[in-house]
Design a protein around this motif. Sequence first.
Motif, PDB file in Angstrom:
ATOM      1  N   GLY A   1       0.843  -1.189   0.000  1.00 49.72           N
ATOM      2  CA  GLY A   1       0.000   0.000   0.000  1.00 49.72           C
ATOM      3  C   GLY A   1       0.876   1.236   0.000  1.00 49.72           C
ATOM      4  N   ALA A   2       0.236   2.387   0.218  1.00 45.02           N
ATOM      5  CA  ALA A   2       0.965   3.652   0.245  1.00 45.02           C
ATOM      6  C   ALA A   2       0.306   4.553   1.286  1.00 45.02           C
ATOM      7  CB  ALA A   2       0.942   4.314  -1.125  1.00 45.02           C
ATOM      8  N   ALA A   3       1.080   5.498   1.791  1.00 49.73           N
ATOM      9  CA  ALA A   3       0.559   6.404   2.818  1.00 49.73           C
ATOM     10  C   ALA A   3      -0.258   7.527   2.178  1.00 49.73           C
ATOM     11  CB  ALA A   3       1.710   6.951   3.659  1.00 49.73           C
ATOM     12  N   CYS A   4      -0.637   8.485   3.000  1.00 53.42           N
ATOM     13  CA  CYS A   4      -1.606   9.524   2.610  1.00 53.42           C
ATOM     14  C   CYS A   4      -0.958  10.706   1.899  1.00 53.42           C
ATOM     15  CB  CYS A   4      -2.304  10.017   3.872  1.00 53.42           C
ATOM     16  SG  CYS A   4      -1.142  10.725   5.073  1.00 53.42           S
ATOM     17  N   LEU A   5       0.319  10.596   1.517  1.00 52.69           N
ATOM     18  CA  LEU A   5       1.061  11.757   1.018  1.00 52.69           C
ATOM     19  C   LEU A   5       1.210  11.774  -0.498  1.00 52.69           C
ATOM     20  CD1 LEU A   5       4.070  11.663   3.517  1.00 52.69           C
ATOM     21  CD2 LEU A   5       1.997  13.062   3.683  1.00 52.69           C
ATOM     22  N   PHE A   6       1.112  12.965  -1.093  1.00 51.20           N
ATOM     23  CA  PHE A   6       1.603  13.172  -2.458  1.00 51.20           C
ATOM     24  C   PHE A   6       2.041  14.625  -2.577  1.00 51.20           C
ATOM     25  CE2 PHE A   6      -2.959  13.984  -2.678  1.00 51.20           C
ATOM     26  CZ  PHE A   6      -3.056  15.153  -3.419  1.00 51.20           C
ATOM     27  N   SER A   7       2.918  14.889  -3.531  1.00 54.53           N
ATOM     28  CA  SER A   7       3.390  16.262  -3.738  1.00 54.53           C
ATOM     29  C   SER A   7       3.090  16.683  -5.165  1.00 54.53           C
ATOM     30  CB  SER A   7       4.889  16.370  -3.463  1.00 54.53           C
ATOM     31  OG  SER A   7       5.127  16.217  -2.079  1.00 54.53           O
ATOM     32  N   ALA A   8       2.736  17.951  -5.327  1.00 53.73           N
ATOM     33  CA  ALA A   8       2.482  18.503  -6.651  1.00 53.73           C
ATOM     34  C   ALA A   8       3.583  19.496  -6.985  1.00 53.73           C
ATOM     35  CB  ALA A   8       1.128  19.205  -6.671  1.00 53.73           C
ATOM     36  N   VAL A   9       4.185  19.316  -8.169  1.00 57.34           N
ATOM     37  CA  VAL A   9       5.152  20.299  -8.662  1.00 57.34           C
ATOM     38  C   VAL A   9       4.397  21.176  -9.655  1.00 57.34           C
ATOM     39  CG1 VAL A   9       7.352  20.664  -9.828  1.00 57.34           C
ATOM     40  CG2 VAL A   9       7.006  18.602  -8.440  1.00 57.34           C
ATOM     41  N   PHE A  10       4.404  22.477  -9.421  1.00 57.79           N
ATOM     42  CA  PHE A  10       3.680  23.402 -10.297  1.00 57.79           C
ATOM     43  C   PHE A  10       4.521  23.735 -11.519  1.00 57.79           C
ATOM     44  CE2 PHE A  10       1.321  23.689  -6.435  1.00 57.79           C
ATOM     45  CZ  PHE A  10       0.024  23.985  -6.839  1.00 57.79           C
ATOM     46  N   LYS A  11       3.843  24.188 -12.578  1.00 56.26           N
ATOM     47  CA  LYS A  11       4.574  24.600 -13.786  1.00 56.26           C
ATOM     48  C   LYS A  11       5.475  25.781 -13.432  1.00 56.26           C
ATOM     49  CE  LYS A  11       1.992  22.348 -17.259  1.00 56.26           C
ATOM     50  NZ  LYS A  11       0.677  22.434 -17.894  1.00 56.26           N
ATOM     51  N   PRO A  12       6.666  25.861 -14.055  1.00 56.61           N
ATOM     52  CA  PRO A  12       7.657  26.863 -13.644  1.00 56.61           C
ATOM     53  C   PRO A  12       7.167  28.313 -13.801  1.00 56.61           C
ATOM     54  CG  PRO A  12       8.575  25.356 -15.289  1.00 56.61           C
ATOM     55  CD  PRO A  12       7.162  24.946 -15.071  1.00 56.61           C
ATOM     56  N   GLU A  13       6.188  28.530 -14.708  1.00 55.98           N
ATOM     57  CA  GLU A  13       5.731  29.923 -14.893  1.00 55.98           C
ATOM     58  C   GLU A  13       4.885  30.411 -13.712  1.00 55.98           C
ATOM     59  OE1 GLU A  13       5.205  27.399 -16.998  1.00 55.98           O
ATOM     60  OE2 GLU A  13       3.136  27.323 -17.727  1.00 55.98           O
ATOM     61  N   LEU A  14       4.454  29.511 -12.849  1.00 54.30           N
ATOM     62  CA  LEU A  14       3.678  29.936 -11.676  1.00 54.30           C
ATOM     63  C   LEU A  14       4.649  30.355 -10.571  1.00 54.30           C
ATOM     64  CD1 LEU A  14       0.965  27.176 -11.913  1.00 54.30           C
ATOM     65  CD2 LEU A  14       0.594  29.627 -12.233  1.00 54.30           C
ATOM     66  N   THR A  15       4.461  31.568 -10.066  1.00 49.68           N
ATOM     67  CA  THR A  15       5.410  32.112  -9.082  1.00 49.68           C
ATOM     68  C   THR A  15       5.160  31.512  -7.702  1.00 49.68           C
ATOM     69  OG1 THR A  15       3.931  33.897  -8.443  1.00 49.68           O
ATOM     70  CG2 THR A  15       5.432  34.332 -10.301  1.00 49.68           C
ATOM     71  N   GLN A  16       6.165  31.650  -6.821  1.00 52.40           N
ATOM     72  CA  GLN A  16       6.010  31.175  -5.441  1.00 52.40           C
ATOM     73  C   GLN A  16       4.858  31.914  -4.773  1.00 52.40           C
ATOM     74  OE1 GLN A  16       7.702  28.457  -4.201  1.00 52.40           O
ATOM     75  NE2 GLN A  16       6.140  28.615  -2.605  1.00 52.40           N
ATOM     76  N   GLN A  17       4.700  33.189  -5.135  1.00 49.14           N
ATOM     77  CA  GLN A  17       3.593  33.966  -4.564  1.00 49.14           C
ATOM     78  C   GLN A  17       2.245  33.361  -4.956  1.00 49.14           C
ATOM     79  OE1 GLN A  17       3.395  37.966  -5.995  1.00 49.14           O
ATOM     80  NE2 GLN A  17       1.881  38.575  -4.472  1.00 49.14           N
ATOM     81  N   GLN A  18       2.128  32.924  -6.196  1.00 47.83           N
ATOM     82  CA  GLN A  18       0.873  32.280  -6.639  1.00 47.83           C
ATOM     83  C   GLN A  18       0.657  30.942  -5.929  1.00 47.83           C
ATOM     84  OE1 GLN A  18       1.850  32.705 -10.919  1.00 47.83           O
ATOM     85  NE2 GLN A  18      -0.278  33.309 -11.187  1.00 47.83           N
ATOM     86  N   ILE A  19       1.759  30.217  -5.732  1.00 45.67           N
ATOM     87  CA  ILE A  19       1.641  28.915  -5.054  1.00 45.67           C
ATOM     88  C   ILE A  19       1.243  29.125  -3.588  1.00 45.67           C
ATOM     89  CG2 ILE A  19       2.950  26.862  -4.339  1.00 45.67           C
ATOM     90  CD1 ILE A  19       4.542  27.227  -7.015  1.00 45.67           C
ATOM     91  N   ASN A  20       1.831  30.134  -2.955  1.00 49.39           N
ATOM     92  CA  ASN A  20       1.436  30.438  -1.569  1.00 49.39           C
ATOM     93  C   ASN A  20      -0.045  30.836  -1.520  1.00 49.39           C
ATOM     94  OD1 ASN A  20       4.077  29.957  -0.933  1.00 49.39           O
ATOM     95  ND2 ASN A  20       4.620  32.105  -0.560  1.00 49.39           N
ATOM     96  N   HIS A  21      -0.475  31.582  -2.530  1.00 48.62           N
ATOM     97  CA  HIS A  21      -1.875  31.999  -2.591  1.00 48.62           C
ATOM     98  C   HIS A  21      -2.783  30.776  -2.762  1.00 48.62           C
ATOM     99  CE1 HIS A  21      -5.251  34.659  -3.133  1.00 48.62           C
ATOM    100  NE2 HIS A  21      -5.569  34.081  -4.274  1.00 48.62           N
TER     101      HIS A  21
END
Length: 399
Positions: A312-332
Amino acid sequence: MSDLSTQLIHHPYTPPEGFEATAPGVHKASTVIFPNVAAMHDRDWKRREAYTYGLHGTPTTFTLEARIATLEGGQHCLLAPSGLSAVSLVDMAFLKTGDELLIPDNAYGPGKTFAEGELADWGISLQFYDAMKPSDLAAKLNRKTRLVWLEAPGSVTLEFPDIPALVAVVKAHNANAAQAHPLRVVTALDNTWGAGLAFNAFELGADVAVQALTKYPSGGGDVLMGSVVTRDVTLHDTIQLCHMRLGLSVSGNDSELVLRGLGSMALRYAAQDAAARALATWLQSQPQIAAVLHPALPDSPGHAAWKRDCKGAACLFSAVFKPELTQQQINHFCDSLKLFKIGYSWAGPMSLCVPYNIQAVRSLPWPHQGGLVRFAVGLEAVADLQADIAQALAAMHYS
Ligand SMILES: *Cc1c(COP(=O)(O)O)cnc(C)c1O
């Protein structure tokens, strides 16, 4: 042998005469009274049936130790006040001045900082290795190496290593070095993600299995605790002595919370696994996303090893955003989520998220340019969680 989920509920426990409740009792003590001086001298603090002092264990902590040993498929267990203290206990038990330890570059961050801080101050050297390349571990093992950490999958980026291959590298080194160096290299696996349910750390070859009981065994987001499990009694004795000298102990009330969590753990693990996979698969198709990292996804690094070694697998996954999206947008995006709260830890009922700057915490190159958000899926309805991510993705374009 019955399933682990059954064993964790029907586990040996001797209740007080005439009081056979389904839950074990909660005992608390600093002082334990001896009937006489001879009994005081006779009782050995190391033995799990002899009570000497609260610091060395109570019926409640010994019951919890026995159940965690069963969960991990090991023989001996020691409890520590947090997952991090369980990690540093293993470091301190096996390392002395002049030794070296090897840690995967993608390991749990605070464990790395203990090695870079206190252990370095004590003259213990450190190298980070690439857990996805057994040849890199082979190249870094040397005459000074005493401890190799393993972690599956990597923290935040969730690459799944080939644990048997990494263990084989250490075993080959030990066989070659046996004559010159009788002190063999010990392997310790941080098994918080697998939790004893996805795979058996000892069957994959690890000597020591550490877990943050804070996560799945507790399951409530309301207790901090760690465990160190071994099969080998000599390794256990070494860790137990260090544990005693450091004065580590856990409270009866916290032990009660973890004992309570164990009964529902296998069900929670399976439910959160299914929900995380459904969300991770859906998120892959969203236009803002460059990659979704989850070992059950075929494109995720180490998928083949995960498929071979895990149930099985645990409850975690990570999303990598497209590079054109700024850290400010990701924080938002994170700020706009309503059900996924912003917070560390995972495996509780409430879904959580954390934005990470991977470049800042790794010494090896990281293949992605965009920002990353780690999701920990709780026990809410999947459709509600998906709608929450969808509305936050839409909101990030207006930040
Ligand atoms: C959470 C965690 C720890 C530390 O556990 P705490 O109880 O929070 O100290 C260690 N390793 C991993 C992989 C974790 O996820």
